[in-house]
Design a protein around this motif. Structure first.
Motif, short mmCIF file in Angstrom:
data_model
loop_
_atom_site.label_atom_id
_atom_site.label_comp_id
_atom_site.label_asym_id
_atom_site.label_seq_id
_atom_site.Cartn_x
_atom_site.Cartn_y
_atom_site.Cartn_z
N LYS A 4 0.83 -1.21 0.00
CA LYS A 4 0.00 0.00 0.00
C LYS A 4 0.86 1.26 0.00
O LYS A 4 1.96 1.28 0.53
CB LYS A 4 -0.94 0.02 1.22
N GLU A 5 0.31 2.31 -0.59
CA GLU A 5 0.98 3.61 -0.64
C GLU A 5 0.56 4.47 0.55
O GLU A 5 -0.58 4.39 1.01
CB GLU A 5 0.58 4.36 -1.92
N ASN A 62 -3.66 10.32 -7.72
CA ASN A 62 -3.33 10.93 -9.02
C ASN A 62 -1.84 11.01 -9.27
O ASN A 62 -1.40 11.63 -10.23
CB ASN A 62 -4.00 12.30 -9.17
N GLY A 63 -1.02 10.39 -8.41
CA GLY A 63 0.41 10.28 -8.66
C GLY A 63 1.30 11.33 -8.03
O GLY A 63 2.52 11.25 -8.15
N ASN A 64 0.73 12.31 -7.36
CA ASN A 64 1.54 13.30 -6.65
C ASN A 64 2.07 12.70 -5.35
O ASN A 64 1.62 11.64 -4.91
CB ASN A 64 0.70 14.54 -6.32
N VAL A 65 3.02 13.38 -4.72
CA VAL A 65 3.49 12.92 -3.42
C VAL A 65 2.32 12.92 -2.45
O VAL A 65 1.33 13.63 -2.66
CB VAL A 65 4.66 13.78 -2.87
N ALA A 66 2.41 12.11 -1.40
CA ALA A 66 1.33 12.01 -0.42
C ALA A 66 0.93 13.40 0.08
O ALA A 66 1.78 14.27 0.27
CB ALA A 66 1.74 11.12 0.74
N ALA A 67 -0.35 13.59 0.28
CA ALA A 67 -0.88 14.89 0.68
C ALA A 67 -0.71 15.11 2.18
O ALA A 67 -1.00 14.22 2.99
CB ALA A 67 -2.36 14.98 0.32
N ILE A 68 -0.24 16.31 2.55
CA ILE A 68 -0.11 16.70 3.95
C ILE A 68 -1.29 17.61 4.29
O ILE A 68 -1.57 18.56 3.56
CB ILE A 68 1.23 17.42 4.21
#
Length: 170
Positions: free
Chosen positions: A68-69, A97-103
């Motif tokens: 898992k991501e 959508n492929g961006n770095v994980a959202a903070i």
């Protein structure tokens, strides 16, 4: 009622994932407690610690859900011991959508981090300004609460509703 399990002693330098209940786990031994929710949608992290043990923490998280991501990172405050791993943890994950994980954090936390010179790659760009915000993840509501009477005006309390787990930060 809720059963509280005693935590196994963690030796110096050891970083471990400890099950809490439901989808919730706690990473201990990294200098600060880090909450992790895992499930079908991926991995959500609450606070990233001081940054001193980032590699060990990421290893412990990946052992919980190897395929898992990391999708979301929630900061319960703007203090260094809550945000030290933001950048490497975000880069280790991906949004759908492929961006770095959202903070994610309250907008006051984001403003405080900006003013303190925290790099853009370690700051939350997903913010909220209301008293509460919620979203579904891993089959349960994730509820964010901001109380002006908390330790400071950046604080967020996180509740995983179905797992019945609350992360209060400071």
């Amino acid at each position: 009622g809720t059963v509280v399990r005693p935590l196994r002693r963690v030796d110096a330098g050891e970083v471990k994932a400890v099950p809490v209940q439901g989808n919730g786990h706690m990473i201990v031994g990294a200098g600060a407690n880090i909450a992790v929710q895992v499930g079908e949608d991926g991995i959500l992290i609450v606070d990233t610690g001081s940054g001193a043990a980032n590699d060990k923490v990421l290893t412990a998280i990946k052992q919980l859900a190897p395929t898992k991501e990391i999708r979301w990172i929630i900061n319960t405050g703007a203090q260094a011991d809550h945000i030290g791993g933001n950048e490497p943890f975000a880069k280790a994950g991906r949004t759908v959508n492929g961006n770095v994980a959202a903070i994610v954090a309250h907008e006051n936390a984001s403003a405080r981090m900006s003013k303190a010179g925290v790099p853009e790659t370690a700051r939350p760009f997903n913010t909220y300004f209301e008293d509460k915000r919620d979203f579904p993840f891993n089959g349960e509501p994730v509820m964010l609460y901001h109380d002006e009477a908390a330790l400071d005006d950046t604080d967020t309390l996180v509740m995983f509703r179905r797992s019945d787990v609350i992360v209060a930060g400071d």
